[in-house]
Design a protein around this motif. Sequence first.
Motif, PDB file in Angstrom:
ATOM      1  N   ALA A  31       0.828  -1.207   0.000  1.00 47.61           N
ATOM      2  CA  ALA A  31       0.000   0.000   0.000  1.00 47.61           C
ATOM      3  C   ALA A  31       0.864   1.259   0.000  1.00 47.61           C
ATOM      4  CB  ALA A  31      -0.936  -0.014   1.215  1.00 47.61           C
ATOM      5  N   GLY A  32       1.902   1.248   0.840  1.00 52.28           N
ATOM      6  CA  GLY A  32       2.805   2.391   0.883  1.00 52.28           C
ATOM      7  C   GLY A  32       3.514   2.595  -0.440  1.00 52.28           C
ATOM      8  N   GLY A  33       3.893   1.504  -1.089  1.00 49.08           N
ATOM      9  CA  GLY A  33       4.571   1.606  -2.375  1.00 49.08           C
ATOM     10  C   GLY A  33       3.691   2.222  -3.451  1.00 49.08           C
ATOM     11  N   LEU A  34       2.412   1.849  -3.470  1.00 47.05           N
ATOM     12  CA  LEU A  34       1.496   2.421  -4.456  1.00 47.05           C
ATOM     13  C   LEU A  34       1.327   3.921  -4.242  1.00 47.05           C
ATOM     14  CD1 LEU A  34      -1.291  -0.325  -4.632  1.00 47.05           C
ATOM     15  CD2 LEU A  34       0.365   0.277  -6.416  1.00 47.05           C
ATOM     16  N   VAL A  35       1.173   4.313  -2.979  1.00 43.69           N
ATOM     17  CA  VAL A  35       1.006   5.740  -2.680  1.00 43.69           C
ATOM     18  C   VAL A  35       2.300   6.496  -2.985  1.00 43.69           C
ATOM     19  CG1 VAL A  35       0.609   7.395  -0.817  1.00 43.69           C
ATOM     20  CG2 VAL A  35      -0.795   5.340  -0.982  1.00 43.69           C
ATOM     21  N   TRP A  36       3.435   5.907  -2.622  1.00 44.49           N
ATOM     22  CA  TRP A  36       4.720   6.553  -2.918  1.00 44.49           C
ATOM     23  C   TRP A  36       4.863   6.815  -4.414  1.00 44.49           C
ATOM     24  CZ3 TRP A  36       8.843   5.529  -6.046  1.00 44.49           C
ATOM     25  CH2 TRP A  36      10.015   6.253  -5.810  1.00 44.49           C
ATOM     26  N   LEU A  37       4.537   5.814  -5.211  1.00 44.35           N
ATOM     27  CA  LEU A  37       4.662   5.951  -6.660  1.00 44.35           C
ATOM     28  C   LEU A  37       3.719   7.029  -7.192  1.00 44.35           C
ATOM     29  CD1 LEU A  37       6.159   4.687  -9.084  1.00 44.35           C
ATOM     30  CD2 LEU A  37       4.198   3.146  -9.360  1.00 44.35           C
ATOM     31  N   GLY A  38       2.485   7.045  -6.669  1.00 42.89           N
ATOM     32  CA  GLY A  38       1.521   8.029  -7.141  1.00 42.89           C
ATOM     33  C   GLY A  38       1.940   9.451  -6.822  1.00 42.89           C
ATOM     34  N   VAL A  39       2.375   9.698  -5.579  1.00 41.61           N
ATOM     35  CA  VAL A  39       2.790  11.044  -5.202  1.00 41.61           C
ATOM     36  C   VAL A  39       4.064  11.431  -5.935  1.00 41.61           C
ATOM     37  CG1 VAL A  39       3.555  12.505  -3.276  1.00 41.61           C
ATOM     38  CG2 VAL A  39       1.671  10.885  -2.952  1.00 41.61           C
ATOM     39  N   ARG A  40       4.975  10.483  -6.084  1.00 35.82           N
ATOM     40  CA  ARG A  40       6.256  10.777  -6.748  1.00 35.82           C
ATOM     41  C   ARG A  40       6.054  11.158  -8.205  1.00 35.82           C
ATOM     42  NH1 ARG A  40      10.374  12.493  -7.968  1.00 35.82           N
ATOM     43  NH2 ARG A  40      12.504  11.669  -7.715  1.00 35.82           N
ATOM     44  N   ALA A  46       3.804   7.570   2.007  1.00 35.43           N
ATOM     45  CA  ALA A  46       3.993   6.122   2.104  1.00 35.43           C
ATOM     46  C   ALA A  46       4.101   5.680   3.559  1.00 35.43           C
ATOM     47  CB  ALA A  46       5.247   5.713   1.336  1.00 35.43           C
ATOM     48  N   THR A  47       4.801   6.458   4.372  1.00 36.60           N
ATOM     49  CA  THR A  47       4.947   6.103   5.785  1.00 36.60           C
ATOM     50  C   THR A  47       3.605   6.167   6.502  1.00 36.60           C
ATOM     51  OG1 THR A  47       7.187   7.019   5.744  1.00 36.60           O
ATOM     52  CG2 THR A  47       6.205   6.617   7.898  1.00 36.60           C
ATOM     53  N   LEU A  48       2.822   7.209   6.233  1.00 33.32           N
ATOM     54  CA  LEU A  48       1.508   7.346   6.852  1.00 33.32           C
ATOM     55  C   LEU A  48       0.588   6.201   6.455  1.00 33.32           C
ATOM     56  CD1 LEU A  48      -0.620   8.970   8.426  1.00 33.32           C
ATOM     57  CD2 LEU A  48      -1.051  10.287   6.338  1.00 33.32           C
ATOM     58  N   VAL A  49       0.547   5.879   5.177  1.00 35.93           N
ATOM     59  CA  VAL A  49      -0.321   4.796   4.701  1.00 35.93           C
ATOM     60  C   VAL A  49       0.134   3.457   5.274  1.00 35.93           C
ATOM     61  CG1 VAL A  49      -0.974   3.483   2.641  1.00 35.93           C
ATOM     62  CG2 VAL A  49      -1.083   5.981   2.627  1.00 35.93           C
ATOM     63  N   ALA A  50       1.444   3.232   5.357  1.00 38.11           N
ATOM     64  CA  ALA A  50       1.946   1.985   5.926  1.00 38.11           C
ATOM     65  C   ALA A  50       1.513   1.843   7.389  1.00 38.11           C
ATOM     66  CB  ALA A  50       3.469   1.935   5.816  1.00 38.11           C
ATOM     67  N   TYR A  51       1.612   2.939   8.146  1.00 36.83           N
ATOM     68  CA  TYR A  51       1.222   2.900   9.564  1.00 36.83           C
ATOM     69  C   TYR A  51      -0.276   2.610   9.713  1.00 36.83           C
ATOM     70  CZ  TYR A  51       1.072   4.176  14.505  1.00 36.83           C
ATOM     71  OH  TYR A  51       0.892   4.139  15.869  1.00 36.83           O
ATOM     72  N   LEU A  52      -1.098   3.275   8.908  1.00 40.39           N
ATOM     73  CA  LEU A  52      -2.541   3.078   9.004  1.00 40.39           C
ATOM     74  C   LEU A  52      -2.946   1.691   8.507  1.00 40.39           C
ATOM     75  CD1 LEU A  52      -3.828   6.580   7.866  1.00 40.39           C
ATOM     76  CD2 LEU A  52      -3.863   5.608  10.170  1.00 40.39           C
ATOM     77  N   THR A  53      -2.233   1.170   7.522  1.00 42.15           N
ATOM     78  CA  THR A  53      -2.539  -0.182   7.033  1.00 42.15           C
ATOM     79  C   THR A  53      -2.305  -1.215   8.114  1.00 42.15           C
ATOM     80  OG1 THR A  53      -1.962   0.444   4.766  1.00 42.15           O
ATOM     81  CG2 THR A  53      -1.967  -1.911   5.293  1.00 42.15           C
ATOM     82  N   ILE A  54      -1.165  -1.142   8.782  1.00 44.33           N
ATOM     83  CA  ILE A  54      -0.880  -2.092   9.862  1.00 44.33           C
ATOM     84  C   ILE A  54      -1.880  -1.908  11.001  1.00 44.33           C
ATOM     85  CG2 ILE A  54       0.813  -2.764  11.608  1.00 44.33           C
ATOM     86  CD1 ILE A  54       2.999  -1.976   9.606  1.00 44.33           C
TER      87      ILE A  54
END
Length: 407
Positions: free
Chosen positions: A227-236, A365-373
């Motif tokens: 999930a974090g990777g997808l968001v990272w790619l989108g924002v980047r 990505a960090t925020l989404v990773a934290y919320l996913t877990i």
Amino acid sequence: MTSELAPERRTPWLGAVAVFLMAMIPLVGYLAPLGFAPLLALTGLLVTPTLARARPPMLPIFVLLPLLAWALISLHWSPAAPHLADLKKDKALGAFTAFKLALELGFYGAAVAALGTLSRRSARRAGAVMIVAAAALALITALDGALQAKIFQALRRASHDPIRPDLAMVKVSMGAYPLALLLWPCARILDAWRVRGRTIIIAAMAVLTIAGAHFTGADAPIAALLAGGLVWLGVRLIGKPVARALIPIVAVPFIFAPMVVLWSVRSGFIAWLHVLAPPSWDARLNIWAFAANETVQHPLRGWGIDASRMFGNAIPLHTHDAAIQLWLELGSIGAALAGAFFAWLAYRVVGLTGEDRRDGAMAAATLVAYLTIGGISFGVWQEWWIALGALAAIACGVAQKSSASPR
């Protein structure tokens, strides 16, 4: 007419504390993950004297104060509220979640605020140590996971504290959770410093994290990385539009979580998932359905903080979902306050993205990773998990500061 740039204020003490914190990551993450709570508390205690001089921004702490106040008020009707006579006992005091939340907000908040004022030079040192520490933790987690926690068991036997093999695997798996959060700040630093072979290093850390989680049966870190990777790619790649879309995505679960679960039960969707889900996820579905149904009893105020512990086998300790636990214990008021905090964080990501897409992608990505877990694993009040949130914020601050140009 020329102007001289003012020399950057040096922060040797804050830099030393930051280096100490980062250096402890592999030791604590592998041997005693619950130790992140006292580690971050110690960090906050060490840097508190610098707050008066540095005057860092304290808004995040004030944003969380209403949530803390509501949690304390809910003790009035919570069936899990400790009796005043029992608070003299150490165990009862340790179980006083609302009291611990106040201490955590103070100490963890101090750590995040103070270390956010690191000088660029100090941040670079801390960032270098963080990369080495995260790589070491990723390597030992993957290796011992592949060995079925044989190294961890041997260390426990050597310390005259043996542990069952299945519990040892659980302990080793917990090292993957901080890694799922720290990968993005480490990647930001490696990219900014243009380290030779940085792509290979980042990919190796990601693969080792996924391998460690897979070998030990931990699904949440893998989901968080994806999930974090997808968001990272989108924002980047796209920038602010993706960052702005993150605000409602973050807020919606805190608003509609129990309603979605109840609809899924009544429509038969949960029953269909039961057929497909493995045992651990099947148990989660049962917990979510039960908790959502109990939320209806007190939708506004909730059952009170820590009430999740009072439903017996229906909810073992917590709901394995932050939004549903907040609804169950603190009602719509508590869920709205928590949702507002994370939506505010997402709003800050938009600002970071406007300044530098690389910083925005890291933070998103960090925020989404934290919320996913948090959405599929731990209880929302677990000290070590809240401490990891503070550590992730510090790591992002270190990465941003160490990656910035001297100007």
